[in-house]
Design a protein around this motif. Sequence first.
Motif, PDB file in Angstrom:
ATOM      1  N   ASN A 177       0.829  -1.246   0.062  1.00  0.00           N
ATOM      2  CA  ASN A 177      -0.003  -0.050   0.082  1.00  0.00           C
ATOM      3  C   ASN A 177       0.756   1.319   0.083  1.00  0.00           C
ATOM      4  OD1 ASN A 177      -2.445   1.755   0.125  1.00  0.00           O
ATOM      5  ND2 ASN A 177      -2.274   1.467   2.365  1.00  0.00           N
ATOM      6  N   VAL A 178       1.624   1.549  -1.040  1.00  0.00           N
ATOM      7  CA  VAL A 178       2.224   2.666  -1.306  1.00  0.00           C
ATOM      8  C   VAL A 178       2.173   3.147  -2.444  1.00  0.00           C
ATOM      9  CG1 VAL A 178       4.178   2.084   0.315  1.00  0.00           C
ATOM     10  CG2 VAL A 178       4.352   1.221  -2.172  1.00  0.00           C
ATOM     11  N   LYS A 179       2.586   4.398  -2.976  1.00  0.00           N
ATOM     12  CA  LYS A 179       2.441   5.013  -4.210  1.00  0.00           C
ATOM     13  C   LYS A 179       3.636   4.791  -5.254  1.00  0.00           C
ATOM     14  CE  LYS A 179      -1.107   8.355  -3.347  1.00  0.00           C
ATOM     15  NZ  LYS A 179      -1.697   9.608  -3.206  1.00  0.00           N
ATOM     16  N   ALA A 180       4.876   4.357  -4.524  1.00  0.00           N
ATOM     17  CA  ALA A 180       6.151   3.985  -5.440  1.00  0.00           C
ATOM     18  C   ALA A 180       6.738   3.179  -4.491  1.00  0.00           C
ATOM     19  CB  ALA A 180       6.696   5.288  -5.731  1.00  0.00           C
ATOM     20  N   MET A 181       7.839   2.305  -5.520  1.00  0.00           N
ATOM     21  CA  MET A 181       8.725   1.480  -4.450  1.00  0.00           C
ATOM     22  C   MET A 181      10.089   2.276  -4.630  1.00  0.00           C
ATOM     23  SD  MET A 181       7.351  -1.310  -3.425  1.00  0.00           S
ATOM     24  CE  MET A 181       5.810  -2.047  -3.388  1.00  0.00           C
ATOM     25  N   PRO A 182      10.967   1.727  -3.800  1.00  0.00           N
ATOM     26  CA  PRO A 182      12.370   2.011  -3.740  1.00  0.00           C
ATOM     27  C   PRO A 182      12.865   2.057  -5.335  1.00  0.00           C
ATOM     28  CG  PRO A 182      12.031   0.932  -1.813  1.00  0.00           C
ATOM     29  CD  PRO A 182      10.866   0.826  -2.751  1.00  0.00           C
ATOM     30  N   ALA A 183      13.838   2.966  -5.654  1.00  0.00           N
ATOM     31  CA  ALA A 183      14.601   2.913  -6.980  1.00  0.00           C
ATOM     32  C   ALA A 183      15.284   1.553  -7.143  1.00  0.00           C
ATOM     33  CB  ALA A 183      15.420   4.393  -7.369  1.00  0.00           C
ATOM     34  N   TYR A 184      15.962   1.160  -6.131  1.00  0.00           N
ATOM     35  CA  TYR A 184      16.755  -0.102  -6.214  1.00  0.00           C
ATOM     36  C   TYR A 184      16.106  -1.157  -6.604  1.00  0.00           C
ATOM     37  CZ  TYR A 184      20.310  -3.354  -4.550  1.00  0.00           C
ATOM     38  OH  TYR A 184      21.551  -4.087  -4.457  1.00  0.00           O
ATOM     39  N   LEU A 185      14.829  -1.002  -6.650  1.00  0.00           N
ATOM     40  CA  LEU A 185      13.738  -2.443  -7.214  1.00  0.00           C
ATOM     41  C   LEU A 185      13.358  -2.050  -8.646  1.00  0.00           C
ATOM     42  CD1 LEU A 185      12.047  -3.044  -4.057  1.00  0.00           C
ATOM     43  CD2 LEU A 185      14.122  -3.824  -4.510  1.00  0.00           C
ATOM     44  N   ASP A 186      13.665  -0.863  -9.252  1.00  0.00           N
ATOM     45  CA  ASP A 186      13.105  -0.483 -10.667  1.00  0.00           C
ATOM     46  C   ASP A 186      14.293  -0.615 -11.361  1.00  0.00           C
ATOM     47  OD1 ASP A 186      11.858   0.554 -12.695  1.00  0.00           O
ATOM     48  OD2 ASP A 186      11.578   2.666 -11.727  1.00  0.00           O
ATOM     49  N   THR A 187      14.113  -1.895 -11.941  1.00  0.00           N
ATOM     50  CA  THR A 187      15.496  -2.550 -12.909  1.00  0.00           C
ATOM     51  C   THR A 187      15.578  -1.818 -14.155  1.00  0.00           C
ATOM     52  OG1 THR A 187      15.038  -4.581 -11.656  1.00  0.00           O
ATOM     53  CG2 THR A 187      16.698  -4.550 -13.719  1.00  0.00           C
ATOM     54  N   PRO A 188      16.841  -1.382 -14.454  1.00  0.00           N
ATOM     55  CA  PRO A 188      17.029  -0.781 -15.773  1.00  0.00           C
ATOM     56  C   PRO A 188      17.369  -1.921 -16.662  1.00  0.00           C
ATOM     57  CG  PRO A 188      18.985  -0.579 -14.317  1.00  0.00           C
ATOM     58  CD  PRO A 188      17.980  -1.187 -13.577  1.00  0.00           C
ATOM     59  N   THR A 189      17.323  -1.711 -18.136  1.00  0.00           N
ATOM     60  CA  THR A 189      17.786  -2.807 -18.891  1.00  0.00           C
ATOM     61  C   THR A 189      19.251  -3.161 -18.863  1.00  0.00           C
ATOM     62  OG1 THR A 189      17.852  -0.756 -20.662  1.00  0.00           O
ATOM     63  CG2 THR A 189      15.697  -2.135 -20.341  1.00  0.00           C
ATOM     64  N   LYS A 190      20.070  -2.177 -18.440  1.00  0.00           N
ATOM     65  CA  LYS A 190      21.575  -2.534 -18.674  1.00  0.00           C
ATOM     66  C   LYS A 190      21.891  -2.967 -17.130  1.00  0.00           C
ATOM     67  CE  LYS A 190      22.519   0.632 -22.734  1.00  0.00           C
ATOM     68  NZ  LYS A 190      23.017   1.671 -23.147  1.00  0.00           N
ATOM     69  N   VAL A 191      23.105  -3.814 -17.495  1.00  0.00           N
ATOM     70  CA  VAL A 191      23.576  -4.353 -16.118  1.00  0.00           C
ATOM     71  C   VAL A 191      24.309  -3.204 -15.080  1.00  0.00           C
ATOM     72  CG1 VAL A 191      25.625  -5.648 -15.126  1.00  0.00           C
ATOM     73  CG2 VAL A 191      24.496  -6.343 -17.352  1.00  0.00           C
ATOM     74  N   THR A 192      23.984  -3.185 -14.136  1.00  0.00           N
ATOM     75  CA  THR A 192      24.384  -2.158 -13.326  1.00  0.00           C
ATOM     76  C   THR A 192      24.276  -2.794 -11.721  1.00  0.00           C
ATOM     77  OG1 THR A 192      23.839   0.051 -12.233  1.00  0.00           O
ATOM     78  CG2 THR A 192      21.967  -1.180 -12.807  1.00  0.00           C
ATOM     79  N   THR A 193      25.347  -2.397 -10.930  1.00  0.00           N
ATOM     80  CA  THR A 193      25.157  -2.507  -9.390  1.00  0.00           C
ATOM     81  C   THR A 193      24.348  -1.662  -8.612  1.00  0.00           C
ATOM     82  OG1 THR A 193      27.079  -1.406  -9.060  1.00  0.00           O
ATOM     83  CG2 THR A 193      27.736  -3.708  -9.696  1.00  0.00           C
ATOM     84  N   ASP A 194      23.745  -0.949  -9.207  1.00  0.00           N
ATOM     85  CA  ASP A 194      22.537  -0.013  -8.610  1.00  0.00           C
ATOM     86  C   ASP A 194      21.132  -0.767  -8.546  1.00  0.00           C
ATOM     87  OD1 ASP A 194      24.468   1.736  -7.572  1.00  0.00           O
ATOM     88  OD2 ASP A 194      24.422   2.859  -9.527  1.00  0.00           O
TER      89      ASP A 194
END
Length: 523
Positions: free
Chosen positions: A398-415
């Motif tokens: 029940n939130v309006k957004a999730m933490p950015a660490y879970l919003d996966t980019p298409t390219k490999v990153t350690t973030d």
Amino acid sequence: MACTTLLVGRLATNDGSTIVARNEDGEDFSFDPKKLIVVNPEDQPRTYTGVASHLTIELPDNPLRYTCTPNANPANGVWAETGINAANVSMSATETISANARVLGADPLVVYQPAQGTPGEPGYQPEVPGGIGEENLPTITLPYIKTAREGVTRLGMLVEQYGTYETNGVAFGDEHEVWYWENIGGHHWIARRVPDDCYVVQPNRQGIDHFDLADALGEQRDYMCSADLAEWIRDHDLLMDMPAADGEPTEMVQGLPRYFNARIAFSTYTWLDQLYNAPRKWYLCSRLTPSDPRFQGPAPEFGPESLDIPWAMRPDKKLSASDVKDWLATTYDGTEYDCYGTKGTAATRHQYRFVGIDRTSECSILCIRPNAPKALRGVHWFAPASGPFNTAVAMYANVKAMPAYLDTPTKVTTDSLYWNNRLIAGLGDPQFFESYEAIQAYRLNTMAQGYQSLHDTDAALAKLAKEGKADLDNMDDAQVLSTLAAANQALVDKVQTQTQAVLGSVLDQRTVEMKNAFNMNDH
């Protein structure tokens, strides 16, 4: 085919939650980066067009907010897969299943047909859209349902109206019930409620066995189906159960036996099922209900290739979200079929398809906690990448957004949690035992912190509610939303720090074993 589903009724869990959980596995040699996001009502489309089927659907104008796990790259469609909406209803879609030739002949799948020829020229045939499928099911279903039963009926309505281009199993859960839905051919479907004190293990095969046609067409207490199911079965001679012996009474419904085995009628029974599907159900059921004599002895009734293990079983002990995470990560631990084990032979250790496979995109464990206030009730545990090497984070839904660490980019990153867990798996797999201790400690610590976050946040909000500063039954209460978002972020920050640490540990272990290593004493 891919994916493994594990469903648990509320009386079979440690805290009374209903649990809908699934490994979302890519097809062979497929690794799809996934993310966990929230779709707010203003971002939900009102007109939806599927990429695979080219089908356009007009959607209702009153969507609920919901979590989901879509593809990081939307080029092939949304593939939202799993989520919990603002009515505290969970949905997992889909478990790709198999139907036999009799079924597909009686009700063919609705497959996209591309245009033929050139517009304006003789013989031109315009494209024919296909039906609905895994790519779009949560997007067109989850925002519009307020109970698990409503999920069954809405999805059934959509399949009856538009058809489907594939056979799938879909699960729904709310604070009271878990339902499992299966489409039968292009337009027909059945559904069965998971008994409250039972679990269901569902691999890529038609799962529902015992079916009560009278209940499905009448009271719908435990079974549901498309309205014309009986007529369709009768017209195409689909029932395969042997008739009752002479003298045994058989209750009839619309000219059919009231009770029949839907799995025998609609599913496949092939050698591929024995190697790819049956072992997963056998292993999990034999571990969750080890007391069942059918799994015991030198010649047990149920073994790795058994195709008729009951759809629902009662566990020997209650299950938790972390238990479900562990079972969905297994590679048949402790058996001769474990690819990382020491028992058996090289052949047996890769004889059967594993539950925790390399190409898992994400695992979601969706918990609806009836003993929690409404605004705190849904918890979406998110575990991206391969199960034996990852962890799950406990996110309030029940939130309006999730933490950015879970919003996966298409390219490999350690973030990114997804990419870090993919890197840990790739580095840890060749030296499983050397990396095992660090990875298991990482999983244990981060999931324990997830439980702690839930406990502490529940308690903090209960205190605010007692002081009149928060309404815990209001899904849009500003204080509740900000507190839950802060708790999610704080937990993810801890997980990110520990993920980076275990990645470094596994990298170091892998590096010291490089073939070009040479030290001063190597002479």
